[in-house]
Enzyme design. Structure first.
Site, mmCIF file in Angstrom:
data_model
loop_
_atom_site.group_PDB
_atom_site.id
_atom_site.type_symbol
_atom_site.label_atom_id
_atom_site.label_comp_id
_atom_site.label_asym_id
_atom_site.label_seq_id
_atom_site.Cartn_x
_atom_site.Cartn_y
_atom_site.Cartn_z
ATOM 1 N N LYS A 1 0.830 -1.199 0.000
ATOM 2 C CA LYS A 1 0.000 0.000 0.000
ATOM 3 C C LYS A 1 0.869 1.256 0.000
ATOM 4 O O LYS A 1 1.936 1.301 0.602
ATOM 5 C CB LYS A 1 -0.935 0.001 1.212
ATOM 6 C CG LYS A 1 -1.862 -1.208 1.248
ATOM 7 C CD LYS A 1 -2.700 -1.289 -0.009
ATOM 8 C CE LYS A 1 -3.470 -2.596 -0.096
ATOM 9 N NZ LYS A 1 -4.090 -2.775 -1.424
ATOM 10 N N LYS B 1 -12.881 -7.627 -8.019
ATOM 11 C CA LYS B 1 -13.475 -7.936 -6.718
ATOM 12 C C LYS B 1 -14.891 -8.434 -7.000
ATOM 13 O O LYS B 1 -15.725 -7.699 -7.534
ATOM 14 C CB LYS B 1 -13.489 -6.698 -5.817
ATOM 15 C CG LYS B 1 -12.083 -6.306 -5.351
ATOM 16 C CD LYS B 1 -12.126 -5.271 -4.246
ATOM 17 C CE LYS B 1 -10.754 -5.050 -3.631
ATOM 18 N NZ LYS B 1 -9.836 -4.276 -4.463
ATOM 19 N N ASP C 1 -8.313 -1.140 -10.454
ATOM 20 C CA ASP C 1 -9.047 -1.870 -9.411
ATOM 21 C C ASP C 1 -10.361 -1.157 -9.092
ATOM 22 O O ASP C 1 -11.383 -1.411 -9.731
ATOM 23 C CB ASP C 1 -8.119 -2.003 -8.180
ATOM 24 C CG ASP C 1 -8.714 -2.814 -7.047
ATOM 25 O OD1 ASP C 1 -9.899 -3.162 -7.102
ATOM 26 O OD2 ASP C 1 -7.998 -3.098 -6.066
HETATM 27 MG MG MG Z 1 -6.052 -2.693 -5.117
#
Ligand code: MG
Length: 367
Positions: free
Chosen positions: A164, A264, A240
């Protein structure tokens, strides 16, 4: 077969340690919703949807429950062996909120698998020779904390890491350089700002490390900003959070907007929609990361089934939430991480059910 009953359950999932993302987002617990769909043939299917809190995506726990309460009475009497028909029906009776609809879609595949004696991965096109490698996420912290997290995951057999970003560009650049200096052969690192950088920040960070074999994920909040950054940088980009509907993927692929995507399953509305996105991306030789969203082993198992259908040379890893939460509603069951891999169970349907004792009383029941 007909749907005769739908029950909703809620479960709070405290995190072992608070997780920090860019833009000052801190998460110390998730709120999951489970759906059990009963049928007139005695088969029941389970689905779970658990947003990453309320500030990560336009999806939140209260939205899941309210959308399911709106739809559930209208789903009674439908044939649960036709996932595409049910998904179109849900889109007709409720505009948007596709993350909530994913719970129903997952449960439908569980029923279909149990009815036909086949694991979900067989219903999605069949098992690929892919060991279902895990993706480890390394959340924001001091460099020592992030480095020891990478080391811990490396020792546990992980080879794919999502590090991250979002602690200021100088700190982010230093982190990238130090991580890449310690990279071992065969390891893949992506640097994920979760939409935290402005186009100017993303451009500066990416150009500062352009001599390294780095990949970046969702550098800026919107698709347009990511595309803009792409014109001034040269590293591969994974998209994403900004990719929700099939048409978003169509646009990104025709714009040559990315080399990789992260799917996702709950964000894109479930397995039925994810299957079409998977096939589109594979036809463009796009590499895939995937996960459910957040949640328990029930969601991780859905993700493992889907991951099992992606050819190994296009698959970059499945993230799973089970390592981060302190509650397990199906102890020892379902897809579990071993040596950095998370294969799905070879059982009919999903192959895991939550323990009703651990879930407690339903929050709503429809029949
Ligand atoms: Mg991501």
């Amino acid at each position: 077969m007909k749907i005769t009953g739908i029950s909703l359950y809620g479960l709070e999932l405290p995190l072992e340690t608070p997780q920090v993302l860019s833009r000052g987002r801190v998460f110390d617990r998730f709120h999951s919703t489970f759906v059990r769909i009963d049928t007139d043939e005695g088969i029941s299917g389970w689905g779970e949807v658990c947003p990453w809190g309320s500030s990560y995506l336009p999806a939140f726990p209260g939205g899941v429950r309210t959308a399911l309460m709106e739809m559930a009475p209208q789903l009674i009497g439908l044939d649960p062996t036709r996932p595409d028909v049910i998904v179109r029906f849900m889109d007709r009776i409720l505009a948007g909120h596709i993350y909530a609809k994913a719970a129903v879609d997952f449960a439908i595949y569980d029923i279909l698998g149990k009815a036909t004696g086949r694991p979900i991965y067989e219903l999605l096109g069949g098992k690929e020779e892919n060991a279902v490698p895990r993706l480890a996420s390394v959340h924001l912290g001091s460099f020592d904390e992030m480095n020891s997290e990478i080391e811990r995951k490396r020792t546990a057999g992980f080879r794919n890491f999502s590090v991250k970003m979002g602690q200021g560009i100088e700190s982010d650049i230093e982190t990238i350089r130090a991580v890449m200096e310690n990279r071992k052969s065969g390891e893949l690192f992506i640097f994920d700002s979760n939409g935290g950088w402005s186009p100017h920040e993303a451009t500066r960070v990416m150009n500062a490390v352009s001599n390294l074999d780095t990949t970046f994920e969702q550098p800026c909040l919107t698709y347009e900003e990511c595309l803009d950054v792409r014109t001034r940088t040269r590293q591969p980009i994974s998209l994403d959070e900004c990719m929700v509907e099939l048409k978003d993927f169509v646009r990104a692929l025709s714009d040559r907007g990315c080399e990789l995507v992260s799917i996702k399953l709950a964000r894109v509305g479930g397995l039925t929609k994810a299957r079409a996105i998977r096939d589109l991306c594979l036809s463009y030789d796009i590499n895939l990361f995937m996960m459910c969203m957040a949640g328990t082993v029930v969601n991780d198992t859905v993700a493992a089934h889907f991951a099992q259908t992606i050819p190994a040379n296009r698959f970059c890893g499945a993230w799973s939430c089970q390592d981060y939460i302190t509650v397990d509603p199906a102890p020892q069951l379902g897809a579990r991480t071993k040596q950095g891999k998370m294969p799905p169970p070879d059982l009919p349907g999903l192959g895991v059910e939550p323990d009703l004792e651990l879930l407690g009383r339903p929050i709503a029941v429809y029949s």
